[in-house]
Scaffold this active site. Structure first.
Site, mmCIF file in Angstrom:
data_model
loop_
_atom_site.group_PDB
_atom_site.id
_atom_site.type_symbol
_atom_site.label_atom_id
_atom_site.label_comp_id
_atom_site.label_asym_id
_atom_site.label_seq_id
_atom_site.Cartn_x
_atom_site.Cartn_y
_atom_site.Cartn_z
ATOM 1 N N GLY A 233 0.812 -1.207 0.000
ATOM 2 C CA GLY A 233 0.000 0.000 0.000
ATOM 3 C C GLY A 233 0.841 1.249 0.000
ATOM 4 O O GLY A 233 2.069 1.197 0.173
ATOM 5 N N GLY A 236 2.410 5.417 4.727
ATOM 6 C CA GLY A 236 1.629 6.027 5.790
ATOM 7 C C GLY A 236 0.259 5.444 6.007
ATOM 8 O O GLY A 236 -0.533 5.993 6.774
ATOM 9 N N GLY A 238 -0.472 2.459 7.315
ATOM 10 C CA GLY A 238 -0.577 1.647 8.528
ATOM 11 C C GLY A 238 -0.071 0.233 8.389
ATOM 12 O O GLY A 238 -0.464 -0.643 9.166
ATOM 13 N N LYS A 239 0.817 -0.049 7.441
ATOM 14 C CA LYS A 239 1.320 -1.415 7.259
ATOM 15 C C LYS A 239 2.163 -1.854 8.457
ATOM 16 O O LYS A 239 1.975 -2.940 8.999
ATOM 17 C CB LYS A 239 2.150 -1.479 5.965
ATOM 18 N N HIS A 456 -5.536 35.533 -10.720
ATOM 19 C CA HIS A 456 -5.218 34.131 -11.007
ATOM 20 C C HIS A 456 -6.048 33.196 -10.117
ATOM 21 O O HIS A 456 -6.697 32.255 -10.610
ATOM 22 C CB HIS A 456 -3.718 33.893 -10.789
ATOM 23 N N GLU A 457 -6.021 33.450 -8.802
ATOM 24 C CA GLU A 457 -6.744 32.573 -7.878
ATOM 25 C C GLU A 457 -8.255 32.719 -8.042
ATOM 26 O O GLU A 457 -8.999 31.739 -7.919
ATOM 27 C CB GLU A 457 -6.333 32.882 -6.433
#
Length: 643
Positions: A233, A236, A238-239, A456-457
């Site tokens: 996976g 981060g 959770g393995k 732009h935003e």
């Protein structure tokens, strides 16, 4: 009677380097404290002055060789003013026994004849010819050898584990396994209750634990215990945490090791450590072996042709393959491994009989993110009105590690503001900081640049609001964050498949910033670099990966096995490459023109939104609703003001 394994606190450990230093220091002190030697250098004199001292009877003894002579004065001469430059005592406070002078003798035969004459006349007590060798010479001779031996011992200690095990046999323990044996009494215990979400993965992992706790339940009807399970996976998810939970739940020995711990500079060390690890596990069976980041040692063989076919990593992998397929099913040893790069693993490692199960640990959905938030919020002092479901909606695409970071960052933000509890705004600020970076309000921006950034935003916000399949806006800011001069936050819909019109709307919204600059100023700037990178990747994926282009057709050039990673040829012809390039360019350009048309039709509203953005430096969903009205095509359950 239980054996007490606690270390004795009164036992003093002495570093061997202190012993080495003490020996060398002792040799130096011995060299200067024995044989009349002292720490002062003898005075250099000339042959004429020496003859004068000899004539006056000041010389008691002379020791000389072919080149130099050492002169020892009488006590009367040492006390006279003629030799006042000679030190009367050493640094240690002892009487200076000499030599008091040294000189170059020139011709040895002439010098020796002169001494014989002085001795015959009673002006010289004694003299002798000597090829002098003292402790200082011996030390200087052997010092390089001592340094080399010391450096070699140091390197061997470091490569054999940095002091673990101790004793004189430590150098020969380099081939021993570095796996940590989990101790449920002393180590922090993690159970499945601490692992939120990941229900499917937990079910399969729990079944493996049941195999070890009660194997007869499965073997009585002819079933066999699986030999291995591979956790795959994104980072981060959770393995490793799942593996820790197995260690906490299973009442069996649990060996934990990283894949990189098998790789060493010495030939055969990795294979030796694999053998030793499985030997220990068999002796303590039933047991579990967990190999984290197995891709460090399990990468497919023969891909890196430049390093040769018989390198150390391949030998280690071959031994791992042999051990996993070598022990019988009655040994009750299960191998767990974790990686986020399953595509590069060797096929022989992935086959049934080695890793019988591959458990995919995916990014959590909104329900699982809520559960993860509840786990990480337990140690925090939070406000009563804090809604975990709201937090889960604000963090699409976040992994478990990201959520843990958000909770910690929210606590730090609340403490920085002097609050006694963490509230909703602290979490929103934490998400903003993690996604966009730290605010840089002191960054110098001219009014013209500020208006260009606002346009732009506002262009992004306008186009995304007016398109059906674009992600709804959360907020837009023109306060610089990280490397960007402005940022916009959206709340994407969580979906398993993406249709063509959805990707096109997302591309059009991404090009809205540059289109707004074109509509407003009739000029474009470099501020759209990240936007161009994003739409280029999307267009390329549509054409070459997902088969969403009519001219290229239902063809994909994506290889999930990763075998084309080291290929030297393209999977398509030069003519096809030209068509692909043109289709990618046409896709992007068409959405750019579409964004220009949308902004031209809503130019007044675009300027109104930009003016609000310049004044407040941040706008939220309600600002767009006031200017553009509600999104008529938006589902009612997704209509939520997030400011």
């Amino acid at each position: 009677m239980a054996k007490n394994n606690k270390p004795n606190p009164t036992k003093v450990k002495i570093s061997p380097w202190l012993i080495y230093a003490a020996v060398i220091l002792g040799l130096i002190v011995l060299q200067f404290a024995s044989g009349g030697s002292n720490f002062e250098e003898s005075k250099q004199t000339s042959l004429s002055k020496f003859n004068k001292y000899l004539e006056e009877g000041d010389v008691a003894n002379v020791v000389f060789n072919k080149n130099t002579a050492k002169v020892y004065l009488t006590k009367q001469a040492l006390a006279s003013d003629r030799h006042k430059t000679v030190e009367k005592s050493t640094i240690l406070g002892k009487e200076n026994l000499g030599p008091h002078y040294t000189l170059d003798i020139g011709n040895q035969e002439s010098f020796q004849k002169n001494l014989q004459t002085a001795a015959a006349e009673g002006k010289l007590a004694d003299y002798k010819v000597e090829q002098e060798s003292n402790w200082g010479d011996i030390l200087l001779t052997f010092l390089p050898i001592i340094v080399i031996i010391g450096f070699w011992l140091f390197m061997m200690r470091r490569m054999s584990g940095g002091g673990s095990g101790g004793g004189s046999g430590q150098i020969f323990s380099i081939g021993k396994s570095k796996a940590k044996l989990f101790d449920e009494k002393n180590d922090t215990k993690v159970t499945f209750k601490d692992v939120a979400g990941l229900e499917g993965a937990k079910d399969e992992i729990q079944e493996i634990v049941e195999f070890l706790k009660n194997p007869e339940k499965y073997t009585d009807i002819g079933g066999k215990i699986p030999k291995g399970a591979l956790l795959v996976g994104p980072p981060g998810t959770g393995k490793t945490l799942l593996a820790k939970a197995v260690a906490g739940e299973a009442k069996v020995p649990f060996f934990s090791i990283s894949g990189s711990d098998f790789v060493e500079m010495f030939v055969g060390v990795g294979a030796s450590r694999v053998r030793d690890l499985f030997k220990q596990a068999k002796e303590k069976s039933p047991a579990i072996i967990f190999i984290d980041e197995i891709d460090a040692v399990g990468r497919a063989r023969g891909k890196n042709n430049m390093s040769g076919s018989n390198d150390e990593r391949e030998n280690t992998l071959n031994q791992l393959l042999t051990e996993m397929d070598g022990f019988g099913t009655n040994t009750h040893v299960i191998v767990l491994a974790a990686t986020n790069r399953a595509d590069v693993l060797d096929k022989a490692l992935m086959r049934a009989g080695r890793f019988d199960r591959q458990i995919y640990v995916d990014l959590p959905d909104i329900r699982e993110r809520k559960q993860i938030f509840e786990v990480h919020l337990k140690p925090l002092k939070k406000s009563e009105e804090l809604d975990t479901e709201f937090l889960a909606k604000q963090t699409p695409g976040f992994s478990g590690a990201d959520i843990a970071n958000v909770c910690n960052e929210a606590a730090l933000t609340a403490a920085r503001k002097g609050k006694k509890a963490v509230d909703k705004q602290d979490f929103l600020d934490a998400v903003d900081r993690i996604i966009g970076g730290l605010e840089k309000k002191n960054k110098i921006i001219t009014p013209d640049e500020k208006r260009a950034i606002a346009i732009h935003e506002a262009g992004h916000a306008t186009v995304s609001w007016l398109l059906e399949h674009a992600a709804p806006l959360v907020k837009v800011t023109i306060v610089p964050r990280g490397q960007s001069l402005g940022a916009a936050w959206y709340l994407p819909e969580e979906r398993q498949i993406v249709r063509t019109e959805q990707m096109l709307d997302e591309m059009c919204a991404t090009m809205g910033g540059r289109a707004a600059e074109k509509v407003t100023f009739n000029k474009i700037s470099t501020g759209a670099l990240s936007d161009l990178e994003k739409v280029t990747k999307q267009a390329k994926a549509m054409v070459t990966v997902y088969g969403l282009n009519e001219k290229i057709g239902n063809v994909t050039y994506y290889d999930s096995s990763g075998n084309n990673e080291y290929g030297f040829s393209k999977p398509y012809s030069d003519d096809t490459a030209k068509v692909i390039d043109k289709e990618i360019s046409d896709l992007i350009e068409s959405q750019y023109q579409r964004a220009i048309q949308i902004l031209t039709d809503n130019k007044d509203k675009l300027f109104e939104l930009a003016d609000i953005l310049i004044e407040k430096e941040v706008i939220f969903t309600d600002d767009l609703e006031r200017i553009f009205g509600n999104r008529s095509f938006e589902k009612s359950e997704n209509q939520e003001v997030l400011n």
